[in-house]
Scaffold this active site. Sequence first.
Site, PDB file in Angstrom:
ATOM      1  NE  ARG A 256     -11.791  -2.493  -1.901  1.00 32.09           N
ATOM      2  CZ  ARG A 256     -10.732  -1.785  -2.312  1.00 32.09           C
ATOM      3  NH1 ARG A 256     -10.339  -0.728  -1.637  1.00 32.09           N
ATOM      4  NH2 ARG A 256     -10.061  -2.149  -3.387  1.00 32.09           N
ATOM      5  CE  LYS A 271      -6.647 -18.880  -6.933  1.00 33.61           C
ATOM      6  NZ  LYS A 271      -5.703 -17.871  -6.390  1.00 33.61           N
ATOM      7  N   GLY A 324      -6.929  -6.650  -9.447  1.00 30.94           N
ATOM      8  CA  GLY A 324      -5.708  -7.096 -10.093  1.00 30.94           C
ATOM      9  C   GLY A 324      -5.342  -6.251 -11.293  1.00 30.94           C
ATOM     10  CB  THR A 326      -5.351  -3.192 -16.964  1.00 32.55           C
ATOM     11  OG1 THR A 326      -5.412  -2.144 -15.984  1.00 32.55           O
ATOM     12  CG2 THR A 326      -6.250  -2.838 -18.128  1.00 32.55           C
ATOM     13  CB  ALA A 327      -3.070  -7.761 -18.701  1.00 31.41           C
ATOM     14  CB  VAL A 328      -5.669 -10.373 -14.951  1.00 34.04           C
ATOM     15  CG1 VAL A 328      -6.577 -11.445 -14.374  1.00 34.04           C
ATOM     16  CG2 VAL A 328      -4.242 -10.888 -15.019  1.00 34.04           C
ATOM     17  N   GLY A 329      -7.910  -8.344 -15.963  1.00 33.61           N
ATOM     18  CA  GLY A 329      -9.297  -7.896 -15.959  1.00 33.61           C
ATOM     19  C   GLY A 329      -9.947  -8.018 -17.325  1.00 33.61           C
ATOM     20  CD  GLU A 346      -8.428  -1.887  -7.125  1.00 27.98           C
ATOM     21  OE1 GLU A 346      -7.533  -1.416  -7.866  1.00 27.98           O
ATOM     22  OE2 GLU A 346      -8.183  -2.544  -6.116  1.00 27.98           O
ATOM     23  CB  CYS A 380      -4.047  -0.591  -7.002  1.00 28.74           C
ATOM     24  SG  CYS A 380      -5.320  -0.421  -5.741  1.00 28.74           S
ATOM     25  CD  GLU A 477       0.098  -0.150 -10.195  1.00 28.72           C
ATOM     26  OE1 GLU A 477      -0.570   0.401  -9.316  1.00 28.72           O
ATOM     27  OE2 GLU A 477      -0.306  -1.140 -10.838  1.00 28.72           O
ATOM     28  CG  PHE A 479       2.754  -3.077  -7.506  1.00 23.73           C
ATOM     29  CD1 PHE A 479       1.666  -2.263  -7.767  1.00 23.73           C
ATOM     30  CD2 PHE A 479       2.571  -4.142  -6.639  1.00 23.73           C
ATOM     31  CE1 PHE A 479       0.425  -2.504  -7.192  1.00 23.73           C
ATOM     32  CE2 PHE A 479       1.345  -4.397  -6.047  1.00 23.73           C
ATOM     33  CZ  PHE A 479       0.272  -3.570  -6.331  1.00 23.73           C
TER      34      PHE A 479
END
Length: 577
Positions: A256, A271, A324, A326-329, A346, A380, A477, A479
């Site tokens: 994608r 990665k 991934g 939100t925190a990492v984004g 995303e 997600c 979430e 998951f």
Amino acid sequence: MEISFLTLTAARPRVAQLTLRETEREGIVGEGEKLRKKANREMRMLKAAPISIMAGRLTNLISRPKSFVSARASSAPHITRQMSTEAQSVASRLSSSGLLRSQGLIGGKWVDAYDKKTIKVYNPATGEVITDIPCMGGRETNDAISSAFDAFNPWRKLTATERSRFLRKWYDLLIAHKEELGQLITLEQGKPLKEALGEVSYGAGFIEFSAEEAKRVYGDIIPSTLADRRLFVLKQPVGVVGAITPWNFPLAMITRKVGPALACGCTVVIKPSELTPLTALAAAELALQAGIPPGVVNVVMGNAPEIGDSLLASTQVRKITFTGSTAVGKKLMAGAAGTVKRVSLELGGNAPCIIFDDADLDVAVKGTLAAKFRNSGQTCVCANRVIVQEGIYEKFANAFSNAVENLLVGDGFTEGVVQGPLINEAAVQKVESFVEDAISKGAKVLLGGKRHGLGMTFYEPTVIADVKSGMLLSREEVFGPVAPLLRFKTEEEAIHIANDTNAGLAAYIFTNNMQRSWRVSEALEYGLVGINEGIVSTEVAPFGGVKQSGLGREGSKYGMDEYLEMKYVCLGNMNSN
């Protein structure tokens, strides 16, 4: 600003949960030989690789499986087992086919880590080792970036038709090897084989679509305000792209991103998650077989702090695309600011699934089942909150619970299985903590609510009633395979409950009232809305969120723009001879 990567050891009972890093949903790394040896001694049948996140020096687990909490070790029994005969056979066939790659790809060459360090890839259904992969770091990543940078100009100068042909050949090879790729996904990720084969078709679709759209990257001619000028708009590739991808869709999340990037003339450094790198490597092998030139596609994995820092620091990398948490984004956005990179994100979801009184009960049950339990709840866009109007609440709860009860749990290679394992021990602990929180606050378990008798990281498909907005199941979430049921009275209340979150990725509505479907879909603060349908993702439609669920779109013609720069050209003095 210095951005470092933090890793949480999201895995074995009794092993410290915290150490370094990330990339997420998601990226996993080895955390040091000492911890690894200790973990192996304590839980030989399972290596739930570390769940990592990129953060300044966070001491909390905030990854996606978003916000994996550092839950206490469960005392639930585990069943130690050998890799199934089918899994062994699959691994053997993949190895002989050349698709079971266990090296990184840099400049068209398969390479080990320069220091020869490796990390193990495990089958989550059995805990058995599949293979070792290189634990790469900054040096390998910098070489991959240089390779992509050197390949960029020759690749961008190809005609759109030439790039399209390469992508079409790649698509053809992905489809030709659909069975092997599906088996590989099941082997390293755990989802049922039928679902894995569906992912191959879905993921390959992005390559096919990108091959077609490569020839449709149009510019523009602007009417000039002055007679002697001509005004043009050109669209050109952004440059080298760093693509950080998760474990839950190890093929589709790569295609994608990489499909449109290559179609536009960009080159990439991928990665993948260290939990599921083998599918990425197999896809890269097929890209080489398709004739895509060396350096256009590169793959590195291993020491995520070093890999991430290298991608962020390099001025040759002009864009980061990430799926991934939100925190990492947020951390990636901060890290990209130093070199003013473009970012596509995303991120996390908290999808509402609203069931109105006038909904067709069978359609609602079927759609919610698909939206919630696909990939054992590890997507997600999974329905995270099932919000049911009071007039149909009891009927829906009973019918839905009956349907969930029939879901067969087991190894993804077993015929009829529709629910595989969770990705690792930390994922199970997170689900357990969310369920315990809900029960402690008055929720009622209608079905499941505990680890499955199969042991390992299998969890029973679960339905929980009387969930309230203050519970973790409503706020974050999960998951995992847990469906929380919330009750509402009016349409306005349903919209308020649905929008009462920082997330805004996907939402679902079930109603037979056309006017209501329009009103509610327009009022929902989400990037995707499914009406009377639980599976809405497709390569031909834009995928992405609003609020803190991300930036940009993937898929469709709109996803192509994420990899293009716009250039305005003014031709002057056009009236002279």
